[in-house]
Design an enzyme around this catalytic site. Structure first.
Site, PDB file in Angstrom:
ATOM      1  N   ASP A  54       5.006  -5.131   6.309  1.00  0.00           N
ATOM      2  CA  ASP A  54       5.584  -6.428   6.637  1.00  0.00           C
ATOM      3  C   ASP A  54       5.562  -7.401   5.461  1.00  0.00           C
ATOM      4  O   ASP A  54       6.468  -8.224   5.315  1.00  0.00           O
ATOM      5  CB  ASP A  54       4.900  -7.046   7.860  1.00  0.00           C
ATOM      6  CG  ASP A  54       3.402  -7.239   7.681  1.00  0.00           C
ATOM      7  OD1 ASP A  54       2.855  -6.825   6.647  1.00  0.00           O
ATOM      8  OD2 ASP A  54       2.773  -7.810   8.585  1.00  0.00           O
ATOM      9  N   SER A  88       6.035  -6.560   2.365  1.00  0.00           N
ATOM     10  CA  SER A  88       7.185  -6.142   1.564  1.00  0.00           C
ATOM     11  C   SER A  88       8.484  -6.627   2.197  1.00  0.00           C
ATOM     12  O   SER A  88       9.428  -7.015   1.495  1.00  0.00           O
ATOM     13  CB  SER A  88       7.209  -4.612   1.444  1.00  0.00           C
ATOM     14  OG  SER A  88       5.997  -4.130   0.911  1.00  0.00           O
ATOM     15  N   ARG A  99       1.362  -5.286  -5.244  1.00  0.00           N
ATOM     16  CA  ARG A  99       1.547  -6.446  -4.367  1.00  0.00           C
ATOM     17  C   ARG A  99       1.906  -7.631  -5.255  1.00  0.00           C
ATOM     18  O   ARG A  99       1.206  -7.907  -6.220  1.00  0.00           O
ATOM     19  CB  ARG A  99       0.283  -6.708  -3.548  1.00  0.00           C
ATOM     20  CG  ARG A  99       0.041  -5.635  -2.498  1.00  0.00           C
ATOM     21  CD  ARG A  99      -1.218  -5.897  -1.686  1.00  0.00           C
ATOM     22  NE  ARG A  99      -1.302  -5.000  -0.534  1.00  0.00           N
ATOM     23  CZ  ARG A  99      -1.847  -3.790  -0.559  1.00  0.00           C
ATOM     24  NH1 ARG A  99      -2.345  -3.323  -1.700  1.00  0.00           N
ATOM     25  NH2 ARG A  99      -1.878  -3.044   0.523  1.00  0.00           N
ATOM     26  N   CYS A 100       2.994  -8.292  -4.928  1.00  0.00           N
ATOM     27  CA  CYS A 100       3.564  -9.307  -5.819  1.00  0.00           C
ATOM     28  C   CYS A 100       3.560 -10.676  -5.151  1.00  0.00           C
ATOM     29  O   CYS A 100       4.431 -10.984  -4.325  1.00  0.00           O
ATOM     30  CB  CYS A 100       4.985  -8.901  -6.213  1.00  0.00           C
ATOM     31  SG  CYS A 100       5.804 -10.040  -7.332  1.00  0.00           S
ATOM     32  N   ARG A 149     -25.857   8.059  11.571  1.00  0.00           N
ATOM     33  CA  ARG A 149     -25.310   7.958  10.217  1.00  0.00           C
ATOM     34  C   ARG A 149     -23.893   7.393  10.254  1.00  0.00           C
ATOM     35  O   ARG A 149     -23.143   7.636  11.205  1.00  0.00           O
ATOM     36  CB  ARG A 149     -25.270   9.345   9.545  1.00  0.00           C
ATOM     37  CG  ARG A 149     -26.638   9.981   9.344  1.00  0.00           C
ATOM     38  CD  ARG A 149     -27.404   9.329   8.212  1.00  0.00           C
ATOM     39  NE  ARG A 149     -28.703   9.948   8.019  1.00  0.00           N
ATOM     40  CZ  ARG A 149     -28.915  11.026   7.248  1.00  0.00           C
ATOM     41  NH1 ARG A 149     -27.890  11.610   6.644  1.00  0.00           N
ATOM     42  NH2 ARG A 149     -30.116  11.514   7.119  1.00  0.00           N
ATOM     43  N   GLY A 181     -11.999  13.508  20.242  1.00  0.00           N
ATOM     44  CA  GLY A 181     -12.892  13.503  21.385  1.00  0.00           C
ATOM     45  C   GLY A 181     -14.107  12.617  21.206  1.00  0.00           C
ATOM     46  O   GLY A 181     -15.228  13.001  21.545  1.00  0.00           O
ATOM     47  N   ARG A 200      19.497  10.559  -3.361  1.00  0.00           N
ATOM     48  CA  ARG A 200      20.498  11.618  -3.185  1.00  0.00           C
ATOM     49  C   ARG A 200      21.609  11.218  -2.217  1.00  0.00           C
ATOM     50  O   ARG A 200      22.762  11.590  -2.413  1.00  0.00           O
ATOM     51  CB  ARG A 200      19.806  12.910  -2.750  1.00  0.00           C
ATOM     52  CG  ARG A 200      18.933  13.468  -3.883  1.00  0.00           C
ATOM     53  CD  ARG A 200      18.545  14.899  -3.700  1.00  0.00           C
ATOM     54  NE  ARG A 200      17.915  15.425  -4.907  1.00  0.00           N
ATOM     55  CZ  ARG A 200      17.415  16.646  -5.037  1.00  0.00           C
ATOM     56  NH1 ARG A 200      17.468  17.477  -4.005  1.00  0.00           N
ATOM     57  NH2 ARG A 200      16.875  17.039  -6.168  1.00  0.00           N
ATOM     58  N   THR A 237       3.977   2.330   5.934  1.00  0.00           N
ATOM     59  CA  THR A 237       2.600   1.876   6.034  1.00  0.00           C
ATOM     60  C   THR A 237       1.829   2.805   6.945  1.00  0.00           C
ATOM     61  O   THR A 237       2.314   3.166   8.026  1.00  0.00           O
ATOM     62  CB  THR A 237       2.502   0.435   6.565  1.00  0.00           C
ATOM     63  OG1 THR A 237       1.146   0.141   6.910  1.00  0.00           O
ATOM     64  CG2 THR A 237       3.374   0.211   7.789  1.00  0.00           C
ATOM     65  N   ILE A 238       0.627   3.193   6.538  1.00  0.00           N
ATOM     66  CA  ILE A 238      -0.169   4.090   7.372  1.00  0.00           C
ATOM     67  C   ILE A 238      -0.702   3.393   8.616  1.00  0.00           C
ATOM     68  O   ILE A 238      -1.178   4.053   9.535  1.00  0.00           O
ATOM     69  CB  ILE A 238      -1.335   4.707   6.589  1.00  0.00           C
ATOM     70  CG1 ILE A 238      -2.368   3.645   6.198  1.00  0.00           C
ATOM     71  CG2 ILE A 238      -0.837   5.482   5.373  1.00  0.00           C
ATOM     72  CD1 ILE A 238      -3.671   4.220   5.674  1.00  0.00           C
ATOM     73  N   ASP A 239      -0.619   2.066   8.675  1.00  0.00           N
ATOM     74  CA  ASP A 239      -1.254   1.308   9.760  1.00  0.00           C
ATOM     75  C   ASP A 239      -0.454   1.260  11.055  1.00  0.00           C
ATOM     76  O   ASP A 239      -0.986   0.842  12.084  1.00  0.00           O
ATOM     77  CB  ASP A 239      -1.544  -0.124   9.305  1.00  0.00           C
ATOM     78  CG  ASP A 239      -2.626  -0.187   8.255  1.00  0.00           C
ATOM     79  OD1 ASP A 239      -3.560   0.640   8.319  1.00  0.00           O
ATOM     80  OD2 ASP A 239      -2.552  -1.054   7.364  1.00  0.00           O
ATOM     81  N   ALA A 295      15.577  10.608  -0.477  1.00  0.00           N
ATOM     82  CA  ALA A 295      16.732  10.478   0.417  1.00  0.00           C
ATOM     83  C   ALA A 295      17.640   9.338  -0.015  1.00  0.00           C
ATOM     84  O   ALA A 295      18.872   9.463   0.034  1.00  0.00           O
ATOM     85  CB  ALA A 295      16.254  10.261   1.849  1.00  0.00           C
ATOM     86  N   GLY A 331      -7.859   0.465   8.814  1.00  0.00           N
ATOM     87  CA  GLY A 331      -7.281  -0.373   9.851  1.00  0.00           C
ATOM     88  C   GLY A 331      -7.961  -1.729   9.856  1.00  0.00           C
ATOM     89  O   GLY A 331      -8.829  -2.010  10.676  1.00  0.00           O
ATOM     90  N   ARG A 332      -7.571  -2.558   8.890  1.00  0.00           N
ATOM     91  CA  ARG A 332      -8.210  -3.867   8.737  1.00  0.00           C
ATOM     92  C   ARG A 332      -7.838  -4.801   9.885  1.00  0.00           C
ATOM     93  O   ARG A 332      -8.666  -5.524  10.411  1.00  0.00           O
ATOM     94  CB  ARG A 332      -7.831  -4.467   7.385  1.00  0.00           C
ATOM     95  CG  ARG A 332      -8.544  -5.757   7.029  1.00  0.00           C
ATOM     96  CD  ARG A 332      -8.415  -6.047   5.545  1.00  0.00           C
ATOM     97  NE  ARG A 332      -7.064  -5.820   5.060  1.00  0.00           N
ATOM     98  CZ  ARG A 332      -6.086  -6.715   5.104  1.00  0.00           C
ATOM     99  NH1 ARG A 332      -6.309  -7.911   5.628  1.00  0.00           N
ATOM    100  NH2 ARG A 332      -4.889  -6.426   4.626  1.00  0.00           N
ATOM    101  N   ASP A 338       1.688  -0.842  12.007  1.00  0.00           N
ATOM    102  CA  ASP A 338       1.538  -2.210  12.530  1.00  0.00           C
ATOM    103  C   ASP A 338       2.826  -3.025  12.465  1.00  0.00           C
ATOM    104  O   ASP A 338       2.784  -4.251  12.394  1.00  0.00           O
ATOM    105  CB  ASP A 338       0.419  -2.932  11.776  1.00  0.00           C
ATOM    106  CG  ASP A 338       0.654  -2.992  10.271  1.00  0.00           C
ATOM    107  OD1 ASP A 338       1.595  -2.338   9.778  1.00  0.00           O
ATOM    108  OD2 ASP A 338      -0.115  -3.693   9.589  1.00  0.00           O
ATOM    109  N   GLY A 352       0.817  -1.209   0.000  1.00  0.00           N
ATOM    110  CA  GLY A 352       0.000   0.000   0.000  1.00  0.00           C
ATOM    111  C   GLY A 352       0.847   1.253   0.000  1.00  0.00           C
ATOM    112  O   GLY A 352       1.886   1.316   0.647  1.00  0.00           O
TER     113      GLY A 352
END
Length: 324
Positions: A106, A108, A75-76, A248, A188, A28, A128-130, A25, A173-174, A132, A14
């Site tokens: 993980d 990857s 994803r491979c 909702r 809050g 360079r 990863t945004i998770d 980075a 967040g699966r 984890d 992802g």
């Protein structure tokens, strides 16, 4: 010092805001150290297919502020087969690539682990945004994703307050509830639902809390739900039926993956990219760059993959205390 002359860099799994800062980075820092740097498009799939080009300093100009990844990602599944890593290693040798920096999660890292077993030096950077990955307190993209979700929830709250309704906001967040946990505190919320601590009593507890807070005058309610917990729309219908309060559901979705990375994601990703190059220059392989205790460090990839990250108990307890 190792006799490394050419390195590659790829992004896998992802996408996450800040990946471009890490790519920049690596490129360079590598060039500054006298290395040739090659960009590998579309992750491990692109490596197997030989979708590779040499990168120069200007190849990564004006990308540090951009979300996504200029190298694209995929994803491979082939990297989890016996043939895939061999094919990838053969391409590395044909291209003269002595070491590869893999930016991803993980899954990857497991691909990097397999590639390392084929004799190609590999360094992983947690993207990863998770959040984890247990060996590190920071992963590229988490800070931006949290800020994106937080701002979206603030906007939903305005409408929720105006209509005196309950709003269930589903964040990504699966299998990990870190985004939901942080947003639950920063926005809050009255309740958070996360995969790590989800119980069959959660929904009834939410209903009880909404009724109790209505009795003391609270007019609107925010519930933050991690996507791995369940169907937010069905939950909203059940809560409305049980409380009589208009409820909702809003699913924020993939906007959490995109957008301009925050300052922290840019700076930390840049630091991790530079450290990955340093590790390759030192002849190291099968390592994962990490951030722990206020310092950047590295772990053996096998050790990193064997760790299981849990939720921060202090923060989880804090959400319960502050939502009373």
């Amino acid at each position: 010092m190792s006799e490394i002359k050419t390195i590659g860099v790829l992004t896998s799994g992802g996408d996450a805001p800040g990946m471009n800062a890490a790519i920049r980075a690596v490129v360079r820092s590598g060039i500054s150290s006298g290395l040739k740097v090659k960009g590998i498009y579309r992750g491990f799939m692109g490596l197997i297919e030989g979708d590779i080009c040499e990168m120069k300093t200007m190849s990564v100009s004006d990308i540090v502020q951009k979300g996504g990844t200029i190298l694209y990602t995929s994803r491979c599944k082939e990297m989890m087969t016996p043939e895939g890593p061999k094919m990838a290693a053969d391409v590395c040798r044909r291209e003269g690539i002595d070491g590869i920096v893999v930016i991803g999660g993980d899954g990857s890292f497991r691909g990097a682990q397999k590639l390392s077993e084929q004799g190609i030096k590999t360094i992983g950077i947690p993207g990863t945004i998770d959040l984890d990955i247990d060996c590190t307190e920071y992963t590229i993209g988490f800070d931006t994703a949290c800020n994106t979700a937080m701002e979206a929830i603030d906007k939903v709250r305005d409408t929720s307050a105006s209509h005196e309704r309950c709003s269930i906001i589903e964040v990504m967040g699966r299998t990990a509830g870190h985004i939901a946990l942080w947003c639950g505190i920063s926005n809050g919320s009255e309740y958070i639902l996360i995969p790590e601590r989800h119980t069959k009593d959660d929904e009834q507890n939410i209903i009880n809390k909404i009724k109790a807070k209505r009795r003391i005058g609270k007019k609107h309610h925010i519930i933050v739900n991690a996507e791995g917990v369940g169907d937010s729309y069905a939950m909203a219908r059940r809560i409305e039926e049980a409380t009589g309060i208009e409820t909702r559901a809003t699913i924020i979705g993939h906007i959490q993956r995109g957008g301009n990375p925050t300052c922290r994601d840019r700076v930390y990703a840049s630091s991790m990219g530079a450290l990955a190059v340093d590790l390759l220059l030192q002849g190291k392989t099968s390592r994962v760059v990490a951030y722990r205790g206020g310092e950047f460090c590295d772990f053996d990839i096998d050790e990193a993959l064997s760790m299981k990250k849990d939720i921060d108990e202090h923060l989880f307890g804090l959400t319960m205390r502050l939502s009373r």
